[in-house]
Motif scaffolding. Structure first.
Motif, PDB file in Angstrom:
ATOM      1  N   THR A 183       0.818  -1.209   0.000  1.00 42.11           N
ATOM      2  CA  THR A 183       0.000   0.000   0.000  1.00 42.11           C
ATOM      3  C   THR A 183       0.854   1.261   0.000  1.00 42.11           C
ATOM      4  O   THR A 183       0.373   2.341  -0.315  1.00 42.11           O
ATOM      5  N   THR A 184       2.138   1.132   0.385  1.00 45.56           N
ATOM      6  CA  THR A 184       3.058   2.267   0.376  1.00 45.56           C
ATOM      7  C   THR A 184       4.413   1.802  -0.116  1.00 45.56           C
ATOM      8  O   THR A 184       4.680   0.604  -0.209  1.00 45.56           O
ATOM      9  N   GLY A 185       5.294   2.766  -0.408  1.00 46.45           N
ATOM     10  CA  GLY A 185       6.651   2.417  -0.813  1.00 46.45           C
ATOM     11  C   GLY A 185       7.432   1.800   0.329  1.00 46.45           C
ATOM     12  O   GLY A 185       8.238   0.897   0.139  1.00 46.45           O
ATOM     13  N   ALA A 186       7.199   2.306   1.564  1.00 45.41           N
ATOM     14  CA  ALA A 186       7.845   1.749   2.752  1.00 45.41           C
ATOM     15  C   ALA A 186       6.954   0.638   3.289  1.00 45.41           C
ATOM     16  O   ALA A 186       6.047   0.871   4.087  1.00 45.41           O
ATOM     17  N   PHE A 290      11.444  -0.882   4.703  1.00 47.10           N
ATOM     18  CA  PHE A 290      10.948  -1.134   3.351  1.00 47.10           C
ATOM     19  C   PHE A 290      10.527  -2.579   3.106  1.00 47.10           C
ATOM     20  O   PHE A 290       9.951  -2.887   2.061  1.00 47.10           O
ATOM     21  N   GLY A 291      10.842  -3.478   4.035  1.00 43.12           N
ATOM     22  CA  GLY A 291      10.427  -4.865   3.867  1.00 43.12           C
ATOM     23  C   GLY A 291      11.268  -5.649   2.885  1.00 43.12           C
ATOM     24  O   GLY A 291      10.872  -6.740   2.458  1.00 43.12           O
ATOM     25  N   PRO A 311       7.739   7.007  -2.615  1.00 36.18           N
ATOM     26  CA  PRO A 311       6.693   7.685  -3.394  1.00 36.18           C
ATOM     27  C   PRO A 311       5.612   8.313  -2.532  1.00 36.18           C
ATOM     28  O   PRO A 311       4.902   9.213  -2.985  1.00 36.18           O
ATOM     29  N   ASP A 312       5.487   7.864  -1.273  1.00 32.79           N
ATOM     30  CA  ASP A 312       4.423   8.376  -0.411  1.00 32.79           C
ATOM     31  C   ASP A 312       4.908   9.417   0.591  1.00 32.79           C
ATOM     32  O   ASP A 312       4.131   9.886   1.419  1.00 32.79           O
TER      33      ASP A 312
END
Length: 395
Positions: A183-186, A290-291, A311-312
């Motif tokens: 859902t997010t870049g991180a 960031f996973g 990006p977020d």
């Protein structure tokens, strides 16, 4: 001891959970085959008795809160057995969802007002999706179906004497927080949780470095995490110690995990053990946020960290600066543990998690900033009044 569960196996043996027969304390038993241990893996304890170096180093270092608790050790004709306190919880999506709901209430958590506001929004969104998360027991059942390689342990499974739990380590904790699809870049731990967990690992490393002791295998799989996101550093099998004053000794043999290796180790060049570990801390922090690993290949690692995807707009300037400082190719320019623990992104959280100053009292505060003053306010609310006032005064 009453044996309870199989926890894993490695090159030298296997791990079991158990409880003591007298006090019913839950412990972990690490069995190491004597036949596979080289003379270099042995040392002498305070009484001059030969013991595995891992056991003795852990015994000496376990006094610090963020290092796994040593309990005892034993030996048989076949095995050396290390006894430590059982720590952590089985991490899966259900555990992550449950613990995340109250994460902002963790003791000594430091967070900015913006992070707290974002948490409130995410908690509302998570509440709607919580019903779809599969129970933790389902993951444990799936794990228990896997075959066990060690013959003696396999026999215990066949007779129904033991179960196999999901792993308690940071690797599984991060994986449990990853959103699919992203859902997010991180796509790892939320930044405030990453800071909370990372500060504990960095404090443990700082405690070791102040004693000229180097873990040499810092990674997510060597950090246990419980439901309160408390951390214990484990696996002292690669630990080494240098005499006081010999801080510039370079190593030529890398013994850790290659995905956490700095460029010098990859190129088989001499490297400073302290800077080797701060590179590993940078890889760990990036993975937590960031996973995923910051480098998709060895070639990328040799170039250092050049790009931080965001990006977020979740990754702020202080976190970016810390990541880049840890992952510089030139180890002379790379952050040491002092720069990590006193960085604007981490300092207030590290101070809050080390209220007695066992590690942080040796590190001077850096110049203040608006962001830090915001975090100090949270730190003073999260710690004892006296400690909070002292922290605010120092910063």
């Amino acid at each position: 001891y009453v044996l309870q569960a199989f926890l894993g196996q490695g090159a030298f043996g296997f791990l079991l959970s158990a409880r003591t027969r007298d006090t019913h304390e839950r412990v972990t038993l690490k069995f190491m085959r004597k036949a596979k241990m080289s003379p270099e893996m042995m040392t002498e304890d305070d009484q001059g008795v030969a013991v595995p170096r891992e056991f003795e180093m852990l015994r000496r270092c376990a006094k610090y809160e963020y290092i796994l608790d040593y309990v005892d050790h034993h030996q048989t004709d076949v095995y050396w057995i290390l006894v430590t306190k059982l720590f952590g919880v089985p991490w899966d999506k259900a555990t992550a969802a449950q613990t995340s709901e109250t994460a902002m209430d963790l003791p000594q958590l430091v967070a900015t007002p913006a992070e707290r506001q974002e948490f409130s929004l995410q908690r509302e969104q998570a509440a709607a999706a919580a019903a779809s998360v599969r129970p933790a027991a389902a993951a444990a059942d799936a794990e228990s179906a896997k075959p066990v390689q060690h013959q003696g342990v396999a026999a215990l499974f066949e007779h129904g004497c033991m179960t196999r739990p999901v792993s308690h380590d940071l690797f599984e904790c991060i994986d449990a927080h990853i959103q699919q699809p992203a859902t997010t870049g991180a796509n790892g731990l939320p930044p405030y949780l990453a800071r909370y967990v990372f500060a504990q690992v960095a404090l443990a490393v700082g405690y070791l470095h102040q004693r000229n002791i180097f873990h040499r295998d810092i990674k997510d799989e060597n950090c246990l995490v419980d439901a309160m996101y408390r951390v214990r550093l484990i696996d002292f099998g690669s630990v080494t110690e240098l005499p006081y004053g010999e801080n510039n000794v370079q190593f030529t043999d890398f013994v850790g995990t290659m995905t956490y290796a700095p460029p010098q180790a990859v190129l088989h060049e001499p490297f400073l053990p302290a800077k080797n570990e701060t590179w590993a801390l940078g890889v760990l922090l990036y993975t937590m946020v960031f996973g995923c690993n910051p480098f998709a290949s060895t070639e990328e690692a040799l170039r250092g960290l050049r790009h931080i995807p965001d990006p977020d707009g979740i990754v702020d300037a202080d976190l970016r600066s810390l990541l880049k400082g840890c992952l510089r190719v030139d180890e002379k320019q790379r952050y040491g543990i002092t720069e990590i623990l006193t960085s604007p992104w981490l300092y207030a959280q590290a101070r809050a998690l080390d209220p007695n100053g066992l590690v942080m009292r040796r590190f001077p505060a850096r110049a203040g900033s608006t962001r830090r003053r915001q975090m100090v306010k949270s730190a003073t609310e999260a710690t004892e009044p006296a400690n909070g006032l002292a922290l605010a005064a120092e910063l």
